[in-house]
Design an enzyme around this catalytic site. Sequence first.
Site, mmCIF file in Angstrom:
data_model
loop_
_atom_site.group_PDB
_atom_site.id
_atom_site.type_symbol
_atom_site.label_atom_id
_atom_site.label_comp_id
_atom_site.label_asym_id
_atom_site.label_seq_id
_atom_site.Cartn_x
_atom_site.Cartn_y
_atom_site.Cartn_z
ATOM 1 N N ASP A 8 46.287 37.441 35.579
ATOM 2 C CA ASP A 8 47.198 37.738 36.678
ATOM 3 C C ASP A 8 48.434 36.880 36.432
ATOM 4 O OD1 ASP A 8 48.630 37.797 39.027
ATOM 5 O OD2 ASP A 8 47.084 36.877 40.274
ATOM 6 N N LYS A 70 59.409 36.025 36.807
ATOM 7 C CA LYS A 70 58.898 37.395 36.956
ATOM 8 C C LYS A 70 59.874 38.236 37.798
ATOM 9 C CE LYS A 70 54.717 39.739 38.582
ATOM 10 N NZ LYS A 70 53.391 39.473 39.153
ATOM 11 N N GLU A 171 48.296 45.226 40.086
ATOM 12 C CA GLU A 171 47.651 44.122 40.807
ATOM 13 C C GLU A 171 46.765 44.610 41.968
ATOM 14 O OE1 GLU A 171 51.059 41.654 41.576
ATOM 15 O OE2 GLU A 171 51.235 41.189 39.441
ATOM 16 N N ASP A 193 49.425 43.568 49.280
ATOM 17 C CA ASP A 193 49.585 42.483 48.309
ATOM 18 C C ASP A 193 50.977 41.847 48.452
ATOM 19 O OD1 ASP A 193 49.769 40.848 46.111
ATOM 20 O OD2 ASP A 193 49.359 42.391 44.624
#
Length: 601
Positions: A8, A70, A171, A193
């Site tokens: 992850d 990211k 994810e 999420d």
Amino acid sequence: MSVVIGIDLGTTNSVVAMVEGGMPVVIPNEEGNRTIPSVVGIQKDGSRLVGSMAKRQIMSSPGNTAYAVKRLIGRKYKDDAVQKVAHLYPYKIAEAPNGDAYVVLNDRQYSPQEISAMILDYLRGLAEEYRGEKVTDAVITVPAYFDDTQRQATKDAGRIAGLNVLRIINEPTAAALAYGVRGKASGTVVVYDFGGGTFDITVLDVSEGVFQVRSTRGDTFLGGEDIDMRISEFLLSEFERQYGVDISDDRVVLQRVRDASEKAKIKLSTLKETEVNLPFLFADESGPKHLQAQITRAQLEQMVEDLVDQTIEHCKGALEDAGLGVKDVDELLLVGGQTKMPLVQHKVARFFGKEPNRTVHPDEAVAIGASIQAGILAGDVGDVLLLDVIPLSLGIETEGGMFTKLIERNKSVPISVTQVFTTSQDYQPMVNIHVLQGERALAKDNKSLARFELVGIPPAKRGVPKIEVTFSVDADGILAVTAKDLGTNQEKSVRIRPTSGMSEGDIEAAIREAEEYKKKDEEKREAVSLRNKAQTLIYATERSLAQFKERIPEEDAARIMEDIRNLKSALSGQDFKAIQEAFRQLEGSAVRISELVYEGG
Ligand code: AMP
């Protein structure tokens, strides 16, 4: 097949896991932490620090430490989202020659892919150490709403790190796997999420080991970072109000304020009120200035309520896309660190009319799901089928700058669609095709992925040549294009010019550089870890010396103190061998304390 790891790769934190004996295991780092800060520090000599070590140097070297990259991966520097926040980062964000957003650390430009590769390589190292064998295969997760460029860039990061990326999975789907495989669930599952940098909402049907995604929505630039930034802006304006000085362009100040903002936010998840105290934040001719501010949970909630409301709007959209109502939802899973905020939990529970399932670990579920997918690919886990979807429509630019969709969003992947193209002018030797991704009507409002040129078309009147172009999206959600001349039945050459991302040459250069630095970084890691161990040993030995003073003969105490002095002096220098030697010496003599203590009862 050898072991495959699941990673992850988060905005704020990353986690690595693998399936062992049929069970997913999260792998801790040297300090026993299971979540690893996604932070990279570049030293003056170009060597790198990753994870907790890099996070610790953020304060002393804010301009040379990158976090949250990211948010930049697969993005243009001029993207509105990047422009809006670039000034709030203590490190510099710059424009690469191809327009991509790069970061500048110690006067050198790094692509977000290269920085991510350093994190991936570190995580792989943890897995190798844990297993005592080489690890090369991995499954990496991305936000469900990542577009083609962002997915491709994540895959490139894996390549730079020397990883064979077997699969990119979403994810939320990974989180559902972690929940469903363990709990043998069935029904409609919603995964909300909310992480450090991105937000996704995914609706899945789960039944007898089949995980079918029905819809997904999200925002790849909405996360905990944005909440921290709101608090930072509040604190900076509070400072300006108190002292009349704007200090928002000082890197060290920014870093301290940002750090304090995140801490305050986390505290306010359990407390109703907290104090931010930053002494000596700034100094000018009139002396040092301290920032002190009270923030209540209610104030924080007011500052960021609109951000949380945006996530609820996406939830509505995702249910609509799936053709479902809130009543149809059987399970609600919350993943991502930002879901620990009470306001988020409250709003989500109210919208769905149910309490979230508490059996998934919000920080680890995604990595665990990735490791299960890795186990499936390695043949260690059976009876599970994952059917993911493409998050955003794919199409081409057509007459008048319009966007024509070839593959609609929320279609299951892999998928392949074919369309026949022709020429618009007589004797036209080539056709230009502009590939885009998004939901807007006009081509210019969508993300440009690539331009294709179909070259070598034999001379013919307009409309006569027939060229069949196939868009294929693989299980990673990544697009590939092929073309065939139907007249000659020959594969046409397609010249692809991706509008973003690293070129093959850039990637190969980055791979070489990563290998070059690997040894150097290893040495650096060892040095930092030895320093930490040495400092702990000095502290513990000094404490024991004081505590058991009466039981230690003078000559022993004198020798130990001498060894402590030597180690301290070695630590003040840069000679690794000398530190190692002095450390061993003190380790040897310090044992004497416990011998004496235990001998004496
Ligand atoms: P992730 O990307 O899932 O690791 O989520 C990280 C984000 O969660 C960061 O923005 C953190 O500040 C935030 N976070 C972690 N713990 C808490 C907490 N207890 N309350 C609020 N936010 C948190």
